[in-house]
Design a protein around this motif. Structure first.
Motif, PDB file in Angstrom:
ATOM      1  N   ALA A   1     -11.124 -18.759 -34.797  1.00  0.00           N
ATOM      2  CA  ALA A   1     -11.314 -18.997 -36.233  1.00  0.00           C
ATOM      3  C   ALA A   1     -10.430 -18.071 -37.061  1.00  0.00           C
ATOM      4  N   ALA A   2     -10.277 -16.821 -36.597  1.00  0.00           N
ATOM      5  CA  ALA A   2      -9.426 -15.872 -37.324  1.00  0.00           C
ATOM      6  C   ALA A   2      -7.971 -16.338 -37.319  1.00  0.00           C
ATOM      7  N   LYS A   3      -7.545 -16.918 -36.210  1.00  0.00           N
ATOM      8  CA  LYS A   3      -6.175 -17.427 -36.151  1.00  0.00           C
ATOM      9  C   LYS A   3      -5.993 -18.659 -37.038  1.00  0.00           C
ATOM     10  N   GLN A   4      -7.032 -19.454 -37.175  1.00  0.00           N
ATOM     11  CA  GLN A   4      -6.946 -20.569 -38.114  1.00  0.00           C
ATOM     12  C   GLN A   4      -6.758 -20.048 -39.542  1.00  0.00           C
TER      13      GLN A   4
ATOM     14  N   TYR B   1      -2.414 -19.311 -44.028  1.00  0.00           N
ATOM     15  CA  TYR B   1      -1.469 -18.550 -44.851  1.00  0.00           C
ATOM     16  C   TYR B   1      -0.059 -18.532 -44.259  1.00  0.00           C
ATOM     17  N   GLY B   2       0.218 -19.462 -43.353  1.00  0.00           N
ATOM     18  CA  GLY B   2       1.569 -19.628 -42.846  1.00  0.00           C
ATOM     19  C   GLY B   2       2.009 -18.563 -41.872  1.00  0.00           C
TER      20      GLY B   2
ATOM     21  N   VAL C   1       5.237 -11.351 -42.913  1.00  0.00           N
ATOM     22  CA  VAL C   1       3.828 -11.348 -42.515  1.00  0.00           C
ATOM     23  C   VAL C   1       3.031 -10.381 -43.386  1.00  0.00           C
ATOM     24  N   VAL C   2       3.581  -9.198 -43.613  1.00  0.00           N
ATOM     25  CA  VAL C   2       2.891  -8.205 -44.452  1.00  0.00           C
ATOM     26  C   VAL C   2       2.640  -8.768 -45.845  1.00  0.00           C
TER      27      VAL C   2
ATOM     28  N   GLY D   1      11.405 -14.396 -35.265  1.00  0.00           N
ATOM     29  CA  GLY D   1      10.111 -14.408 -35.929  1.00  0.00           C
ATOM     30  C   GLY D   1       9.125 -13.406 -35.377  1.00  0.00           C
ATOM     31  N   ALA D   2       7.862 -13.609 -35.747  1.00  0.00           N
ATOM     32  CA  ALA D   2       6.762 -12.748 -35.314  1.00  0.00           C
ATOM     33  C   ALA D   2       5.555 -13.620 -35.043  1.00  0.00           C
ATOM     34  N   VAL D   3       4.771 -13.254 -34.023  1.00  0.00           N
ATOM     35  CA  VAL D   3       3.644 -14.080 -33.586  1.00  0.00           C
ATOM     36  C   VAL D   3       2.389 -13.223 -33.520  1.00  0.00           C
TER      37      VAL D   3
END
Length: 747
Positions: free
Chosen positions: A538-541, A546-547, A705-706, A736-738
């Motif tokens: 759920a946190a990843k959703q 927020y892209g 991301v920040v 990118g960043a994951v």
């Protein structure tokens, strides 16, 4: 010019202070031109204001009429001494003073009114010499008093009961809606001190929550440094430090604000006030108590204020250009220099001395503090060697060997250094008096300061301080900056250069703060669970809303589904238990990495579900995730500070964030430059640049991301209590960043 570590031996401007101010800055800041005042009353996406109001405090500091409630002339009574001082102050500022006491006809020969309602005129300011000011609030409103000062103690500084009494007082003042403003309680007479009115030029405005701690700065005027105001804020039931920063930074005569802060009433108000000062290019120099647990506890018992988490306070001050210093001697010296010195023409510092050892020592300290000591050009060095022996070093620091300062060569050397375009500040440490050389050097420096637009600083190291070269020549100069210690000089010069660098490129983050919710906000709202911790899935959703990129993954509830998902995600895979009560999965054995076959996936599914069942941990399923190996592990998170609200943190990820504590924090809103600055503050920053053959990381993606996490913090506000992305795998540049794992807690 500037301070002594003993609090008394600081230089003054005498009567020509204005000569030290930059003319263009004088017109806009120290002259008659009004300061910029944003007029929009807009608010950000969370409903918080984006501009600080500027309270009209003119009639507080310069009232036309004053009432003293509880006035006394009975010998031996505490109120008598206060009344006497207020009468003298009112005479100095040209105010009419009215004693108020229910049983006296006169006080010190002045007619005394029995109550505020019986005053012969409406007063601007009422000074309340009573134990409990609360019953007087209604009378103050009825009498249309604009400002009141409550000296009484026994409020928030005493504990819970006192805090409740202070809250009642604050609520009563606010509820009137009359515009009445209250200073205190638990304040003092500092606002009514005897300020010198014979000094010119930009002034220091002083704010303190402890009157005694402002004494060293107040004493600067005794040697010629102008002070314009002193605001002793006390417990800040109503008027607070932020109000005075906003007011002072809008006053044309104020060149710098010096503050001693034990705690803040409201972090947001403080940031808005600091933002106004930054917009107006007025430096704010502050001692902020609370670096240690003991200091924070003592401050709370003195004014009953929140000191705030110190790393957050420190970051917030840096974001908005507030210069934090450690001691009152640094506060003196730094505020005085910043109030009066011209803007630098260059950021290079030249160190010039009559002793090679002194020059080397000072250069070491200055360089370690981040000052730039440019190497002088070969041509400049050749020029200096016309007057300085060839065997002495003149690259910077410049060592003259002593003898040249005693004759015509001394001034030639100083002028030649100042003429170098890379030099913006000349610092000359004189470690001790050595007449006649030190006397002649001091005179040459003072004369050179009169003829240049560049800053000249002198460190007079003698512990005596009675020498004519110091007392008459250095302190008698309106243009030299004179210090008593290496450390104070370096602190002040660094602050001076950083302030002008900061304000030259300042763009208020409040101007760019989001005003309306984004589409991401609406998606995120549907995912939040009030009062609950979200599962990793759920946190990843929430991150996806927020892209923010997450690995390819699927949530499954059977071994067969896990095998199918692994084939779709692509081997090798990672399998993790996902549930709302899981925070540290690795320690419980609920993470399996590097799985390369269907049999391994089936076995991992059974093992993960068996462990969860044994530990009594409810699951919403098992995550089958893409395995991402190559990159720099970082952590990005959202927290909440008691003073400032949402905060954003970035640091080294994995277990390193717990072991090394290498993290940087900011208070939203902030822009891309601050997001990048957070990364350079990290000790582990070189890992992002590539070490031992590893490629540079995609810093741009990390910054993005920040900024997206900041947007989330601003939009979700108090509904998002905590968010951690750990690790955020920052891939090689351009990839990118994951977010490999995430934890979110809702309020």
């Amino acid at each position: 010019m500037l301070g002594s570590t003993h609090g008394t031996l600081t230089s003054g401007l005498r009567h020509r202070v204005v000569a030290c101010g930059d003319e263009s800055r004088s017109a806009a800041v120290h002259g008659t031109a009004p300061r910029a005042t944003p007029t929009a009353d807009d608010r950000d996406v969370s409903g918080r204001p984006l501009h600080a109001p500027v309270p009209d405090l003119d009639r507080f500091f310069r009232p036309e009429s004053v009432a003293v409630v509880g006035a006394s002339d009975a010998e031996g009574r505490p109120n008598t001494g206060i009344t006497r001082q207020l009468i003298a102050w009112a005479e100095r500022v040209g105010a009419r003073l009215h004693p108020v006491h229910p049983t006296r006809d006169s006080v010190f020969g002045l007619p005394c009114a029995p109550s505020l309602a019986d005053l012969p005129e409406q007063v601007d300011l009422a000074v309340l010499l009573v134990k409990d000011p609360l019953p007087l609030v209604e009378e103050l409103v009825d009498a249309k008093v604009r400002f009141a000062v409550a000296f009484a103690s026994g409020f928030a500084e005493t504990g819970e009961e006192g805090a409740l009494a202070q809250a009642r007082l604050a609520a009563a003042v606010s509820a009137t809606g009359s515009g009445l403003r209250l200073l205190g309680p638990n304040t003092n007479l500092n606002a009514f001190e005897n300020f010198r009115d014979d000094l010119e030029g930009p002034a220091i405005a002083l704010i303190t929550q402890s009157g005694h701690q402002g004494r060293p700065v107040f004493s600067l005027q005794q040697i010629g440094v102008r002070l314009s105001h002193w605001a002793p804020t006390g417990n800040e039931a109503d008027l607070e430090t932020a109000d005075f920063i906003s007011y002072f930074s809008s006053r044309p005569e104020v060149g710098a604000i010096a503050a001693y802060i034990e705690g803040l009433k409201d972090g947001r108000s403080f940031l808005l006030a600091a933002d106004r000062a930054a917009r107006n290019k007025v430096p704010v120099v502050a001692v902020k108590v609370g670096r240690t647990e003991t200091g924070a506890r003592t401050a709370a018992s003195h004014t009953g204020k929140l000191t705030g988490a110190d790393d957050v306070v420190d970051a917030a001050m840096r974001q908005f250009g507030v210069i934090r210093v450690n001691g009152l001697d640094e506060l003196q010296d730094t505020a005085a220099l910043l109030a009066r010195a011209r803007a630098p023409l260059a950021d290079g510092v030249a160190v010039y001395s009559i002793s090679g050892g002194t020059g080397a020592h000072f250069a070491d300290l200055a360089t370690a503090a981040g000052l730039r000591l440019p190497t002088l050009s070969a041509a400049k060095q050749a020029e200096l060697h016309e007057w300085i022996p060839e065997y002495l070093g003149v690259a910077n620091p410049i060592d003259n060997g002593g003898h040249p300062v005693g004759d015509w060569r001394g001034r030639k050397i100083i002028d030649a250094i100042l003429a170098d375009p890379s030099v913006g500040v000349l610092i000359c440490p004189i470690t001790g008096p050595f007449p006649p050389m030190s006397d002649k050097l001091a005179r040459d420096l003072a004369e050179a300061a009169e003829a240049t637009d560049k800053l000249i600083c002198v460190v007079w190291g003698s512990p005596v301080g009675t020498e004519a070269a110091y007392r008459e020549t250095l302190l008698g100069s309106s243009r030299l900056a004179t210090f008593r210690t290496f450390g104070n000089c370096i602190t002040a010069v660094r602050a001076y250069l950083e302030h002008h660098r900061f304000t030259a490129g300042y763009r208020s983050p409040f101007d760019e703060a989001p005003r309306t919710p984004s589409p991401s906000f609406r998606k995120a709202q549907a995912l939040l669970r009030p009062g609950e911790q979200l599962s990793e899935h759920a946190a990843k959703q929430l991150l996806r809303a927020y892209g923010i990129r997450v690995p390819r993954e699927q949530l499954v509830t059977s071994a067969a589904a896990a095998v199918r998902s692994a084939a779709q995600v692509g081997y090798p895979v990672v399998m993790k238990a996902s549930g709302p009560q899981l925070a540290h999965k690795t320690e419980l054995g609920l993470v399996k990495v590097g799985l390369t076959s269907a049999s391994q996936v089936r076995d991992a599914y059974r093992e993960l579900t068996d462990i969860a069942a044994y530990e009594g941990i409810p699951l919403d399923g098992i995550l089958v995730c893409q395995m991402v190996e190559r990159g720099v592990e970082m952590v990005v998170g959202v927290g909440h500070d008691a003073l400032f609200g949402p905060t954003v943190t970035v640091g080294l990820g994995g277990v390193l964030v717990e072991v090394l504590g290498d993290a940087a924090v900011r208070v939203p809103p902030f822009g891309e430059p601050d997001a990048r600055a957070m990364l350079t503050e990290l000790r582990g920053h070189p890992l992002l640049e590539g070490v031992r053959g590893s490629p540079p990381a995609d810093v741009d993606a990390l910054v993005e991301v920040v900024l997206r996490i900041q947007r989330m913090a601003l939009e979700l506000g108090d509904t998002l209590a905590e968010l951690d992305i750990n690790p955020l795998m920052v891939l090689p540049r351009g990839q990118g960043a994951v977010a490999l794992d995430a934890l979110a807690v809702c309020r």
